[in-house]
Scaffold this motif. Structure first.
Motif, mmCIF file in Angstrom:
data_model
loop_
_atom_site.group_PDB
_atom_site.id
_atom_site.type_symbol
_atom_site.label_atom_id
_atom_site.label_comp_id
_atom_site.label_asym_id
_atom_site.label_seq_id
_atom_site.Cartn_x
_atom_site.Cartn_y
_atom_site.Cartn_z
ATOM 1 N N MET A 122 35.711 2.153 9.358
ATOM 2 C CA MET A 122 35.335 2.342 7.963
ATOM 3 C C MET A 122 35.297 1.013 7.224
ATOM 4 O O MET A 122 36.149 0.149 7.422
ATOM 5 N N LEU A 123 34.285 0.861 6.367
ATOM 6 C CA LEU A 123 34.182 -0.296 5.479
ATOM 7 C C LEU A 123 33.983 0.244 4.070
ATOM 8 O O LEU A 123 33.052 1.009 3.815
ATOM 9 N N MET A 124 34.858 -0.149 3.148
ATOM 10 C CA MET A 124 34.756 0.340 1.777
ATOM 11 C C MET A 124 34.887 -0.821 0.803
ATOM 12 O O MET A 124 35.885 -1.525 0.784
ATOM 13 N N THR A 125 33.852 -1.020 -0.007
ATOM 14 C CA THR A 125 33.866 -2.054 -1.029
ATOM 15 C C THR A 125 33.978 -1.400 -2.397
ATOM 16 O O THR A 125 33.172 -0.529 -2.749
ATOM 17 N N THR A 126 34.973 -1.807 -3.138
ATOM 18 C CA THR A 126 35.199 -1.285 -4.477
ATOM 19 C C THR A 126 34.782 -2.328 -5.498
ATOM 20 O O THR A 126 35.152 -3.496 -5.388
ATOM 21 N N ASP A 127 33.998 -1.920 -6.478
ATOM 22 C CA ASP A 127 33.546 -2.813 -7.543
ATOM 23 C C ASP A 127 33.988 -2.228 -8.869
ATOM 24 O O ASP A 127 33.537 -1.154 -9.272
ATOM 25 N N TYR A 128 34.895 -2.924 -9.530
ATOM 26 C CA TYR A 128 35.441 -2.437 -10.802
ATOM 27 C C TYR A 128 35.469 -3.578 -11.809
ATOM 28 O O TYR A 128 36.068 -4.624 -11.563
ATOM 29 N N MET A 129 34.765 -3.395 -12.908
ATOM 30 C CA MET A 129 34.714 -4.393 -13.971
ATOM 31 C C MET A 129 34.266 -5.750 -13.446
ATOM 32 O O MET A 129 34.783 -6.803 -13.829
ATOM 33 N N GLY A 130 33.300 -5.738 -12.520
ATOM 34 C CA GLY A 130 32.709 -6.968 -12.037
ATOM 35 C C GLY A 130 33.448 -7.669 -10.924
ATOM 36 O O GLY A 130 33.041 -8.748 -10.489
ATOM 37 N N THR A 131 34.538 -7.068 -10.427
ATOM 38 C CA THR A 131 35.290 -7.666 -9.332
ATOM 39 C C THR A 131 35.176 -6.784 -8.100
ATOM 40 O O THR A 131 35.475 -5.597 -8.154
ATOM 41 N N ALA A 132 34.741 -7.367 -6.973
ATOM 42 C CA ALA A 132 34.558 -6.616 -5.729
ATOM 43 C C ALA A 132 35.686 -6.918 -4.751
ATOM 44 O O ALA A 132 36.134 -8.063 -4.643
ATOM 45 N N TYR A 133 36.110 -5.891 -4.029
ATOM 46 C CA TYR A 133 37.273 -5.950 -3.150
ATOM 47 C C TYR A 133 36.974 -5.033 -1.978
ATOM 48 O O TYR A 133 36.520 -3.918 -2.172
ATOM 49 N N THR A 134 37.182 -5.502 -0.741
ATOM 50 C CA THR A 134 36.757 -4.734 0.427
ATOM 51 C C THR A 134 37.911 -4.427 1.362
ATOM 52 O O THR A 134 38.785 -5.266 1.583
ATOM 53 N N MET A 135 37.893 -3.222 1.922
ATOM 54 C CA MET A 135 38.839 -2.811 2.954
ATOM 55 C C MET A 135 38.057 -2.425 4.202
ATOM 56 O O MET A 135 37.093 -1.661 4.124
ATOM 57 N N LEU A 136 38.463 -2.972 5.336
ATOM 58 C CA LEU A 136 37.833 -2.659 6.622
ATOM 59 C C LEU A 136 38.900 -2.128 7.564
ATOM 60 O O LEU A 136 39.962 -2.736 7.717
ATOM 61 N N TYR A 137 38.627 -0.971 8.184
ATOM 62 C CA TYR A 137 39.500 -0.403 9.207
ATOM 63 C C TYR A 137 38.711 -0.329 10.504
ATOM 64 O O TYR A 137 37.713 0.383 10.605
ATOM 65 N N LYS A 138 39.150 -1.113 11.492
ATOM 66 C CA LYS A 138 38.423 -1.170 12.748
ATOM 67 C C LYS A 138 39.367 -1.587 13.869
ATOM 68 O O LYS A 138 40.205 -2.477 13.685
ATOM 69 N N ASP A 139 39.229 -0.928 15.017
ATOM 70 C CA ASP A 139 40.041 -1.257 16.192
ATOM 71 C C ASP A 139 41.532 -1.267 15.866
ATOM 72 O O ASP A 139 42.272 -2.192 16.215
ATOM 73 N N LYS A 140 41.971 -0.227 15.130
ATOM 74 C CA LYS A 140 43.381 -0.056 14.764
ATOM 75 C C LYS A 140 43.933 -1.238 13.970
ATOM 76 O O LYS A 140 45.123 -1.565 14.055
ATOM 77 N N THR A 141 43.055 -1.878 13.208
ATOM 78 C CA THR A 141 43.456 -3.000 12.366
ATOM 79 C C THR A 141 42.890 -2.801 10.959
ATOM 80 O O THR A 141 41.755 -2.364 10.787
ATOM 81 N N GLN A 142 43.701 -3.110 9.974
ATOM 82 C CA GLN A 142 43.270 -3.061 8.582
ATOM 83 C C GLN A 142 42.979 -4.483 8.103
ATOM 84 O O GLN A 142 43.820 -5.371 8.219
ATOM 85 N N TYR A 143 41.782 -4.706 7.568
ATOM 86 C CA TYR A 143 41.384 -6.000 7.027
ATOM 87 C C TYR A 143 41.257 -5.873 5.510
ATOM 88 O O TYR A 143 40.516 -5.013 5.021
ATOM 89 N N THR A 144 41.967 -6.702 4.783
ATOM 90 C CA THR A 144 41.871 -6.736 3.330
ATOM 91 C C THR A 144 41.060 -7.977 2.971
ATOM 92 O O THR A 144 41.459 -9.097 3.284
ATOM 93 N N ILE A 145 39.906 -7.786 2.308
ATOM 94 C CA ILE A 145 38.922 -8.853 2.146
ATOM 95 C C ILE A 145 38.599 -9.078 0.669
ATOM 96 O O ILE A 145 38.372 -8.128 -0.087
ATOM 97 N N PHE A 146 38.584 -10.340 0.270
ATOM 98 C CA PHE A 146 38.119 -10.705 -1.067
ATOM 99 C C PHE A 146 37.262 -11.963 -0.934
ATOM 100 O O PHE A 146 37.749 -13.010 -0.498
ATOM 101 N N GLU A 147 35.992 -11.810 -1.252
ATOM 102 C CA GLU A 147 35.023 -12.901 -1.121
ATOM 103 C C GLU A 147 35.046 -13.448 0.309
ATOM 104 O O GLU A 147 34.690 -12.754 1.236
ATOM 105 N N ASP A 148 35.502 -14.706 0.540
ATOM 106 C CA ASP A 148 35.402 -15.315 1.860
ATOM 107 C C ASP A 148 36.746 -15.430 2.580
ATOM 108 O O ASP A 148 36.880 -16.188 3.537
ATOM 109 N N ILE A 149 37.755 -14.682 2.132
ATOM 110 C CA ILE A 149 39.063 -14.718 2.795
ATOM 111 C C ILE A 149 39.523 -13.295 3.106
ATOM 112 O O ILE A 149 39.104 -12.336 2.454
ATOM 113 N N TYR A 150 40.385 -13.175 4.110
ATOM 114 C CA TYR A 150 40.938 -11.865 4.449
ATOM 115 C C TYR A 150 42.256 -12.046 5.192
ATOM 116 O O TYR A 150 42.571 -13.120 5.711
#
Length: 282
Positions: A122-150
């Motif tokens: 699953m990949l889910m990007t949330t956009d609230y008040m102009g700020t985007a924040y992404t969560m990725l769940y893959k291969d039993k790993t959770q990735y917390t992503i903001f712009e170019d870092i995670y």
């Protein structure tokens, strides 16, 4: 203002996941998402703690109110959606591969969640008040992503399947009101959450919203036209950092945006004052 968005976004994302995929195990993973960001924010903006705490408490209370298992007639449940007004949409969303754009209204502001699910990831990007924040769940790993870092967190089996629309069964149909407008609906029971959800439709049978308890998910778009292997993946050139470094950079980025907004506001205010002085002199 935007410093507080890290907590709001993290909380709103786990709220949407838990509302459609509740389990004791997934709650453990969700708390990890919120706690790491909350700790950093509390250290920098103690004056906002009470407001954020009140927001979380109210949302948790609402969630608790909707967790009670409804009394249903199990003999009415059907997994055959053919012939239903919402059948095409629900067949796609329960297929294990889907893309859906959801809108929530939080504190009077629109929050969008762009969600892709496929191949058990699953990949889910949330956009609230102009700020985007992404969560990725893959291969039993959770990735917390903001712009170019995670940063990563082992998810294991804690996340469950991650499928928001898993094990939906049709229950009944009818009409209901939302925001003063009457909509027809098909109602579904989800075994994983033990909750009933009304799928509201417009006159042309376009799916308009999902309503479960007090929570309303406005459906902006849904389709299957994507390749999970290509879409549900880390952004190119994204850099992995520790959770601590992630939080530090996140707060610095948001603080920088806030400073820039404040500077622009001051410049606009000064320009307005100068114009007013010139008008007065003339």
């Amino acid at each position: 203002m935007k410093k507080t968005l890290a907590v709001i976004l993290a909380f709103s994302m786990v709220l949407s996941i838990s509302s459609c995929n509740k389990s004791d195990n997934s709650d453990v993973s969700e708390s990890e998402i919120t706690s790491s960001v909350t700790d950093e924010t509390n250290a920098e903006e103690s004056e906002n703690n009470q407001t954020e705490s009140d927001t979380e408490s109210e949302s948790e209370t609402e969630g608790a109110e909707t967790e009670a298992e409804p009394q249903i007639d199990e003999s009415k449940l059907s997994y055959d959606f053919s012939g239903l007004d919402s059948g095409k949409c629900m067949t796609m969303l329960t297929s294990g591969k889907y893309h859906v754009l959801i809108k929530y209204v939080i504190m009077g502001e629109s929050m969008y969640q762009d969600l892709y699910f496929g191949d058990g990831s699953m990949l889910m990007t949330t956009d609230y008040m102009g700020t985007a924040y992404t969560m990725l769940y893959k291969d039993k790993t959770q990735y917390t992503i903001f712009e170019d870092i995670y940063y990563t967190t082992p998810a294991g089996e804690l996340f469950g399947s991650g499928d928001m629309f898993e094990k939906f069964a049709y229950y009944e149909s009818g009409t209901t009101e939302l925001e003063g407008v009457t909509y027809k609906y098909d109602e579904y029971y989800q075994e994983t959450t033990q909750a009933l959800t009304k799928v509201l439709m417009k006159e042309d049978n376009t799916v308009f919203a999902f309503v479960s308890g007090e929570q309303v998910m406005y459906i902006e778009k849904y389709d299957q036209d994507f390749d999970p292997a290509q879409v549900i993946a880390l952004p190119e050139n994204a850099k992995e950092v520790s959770a601590e470094e992630f939080n530090t950079q996140l707060m610095n980025k948001l603080a920088g945006e806030t400073a820039a907004e404040s500077e622009n506001a001051d410049e606009n205010s000064a320009d307005t004052e100068n114009e007013a002085d010139m008008d007065a002199e003339s």
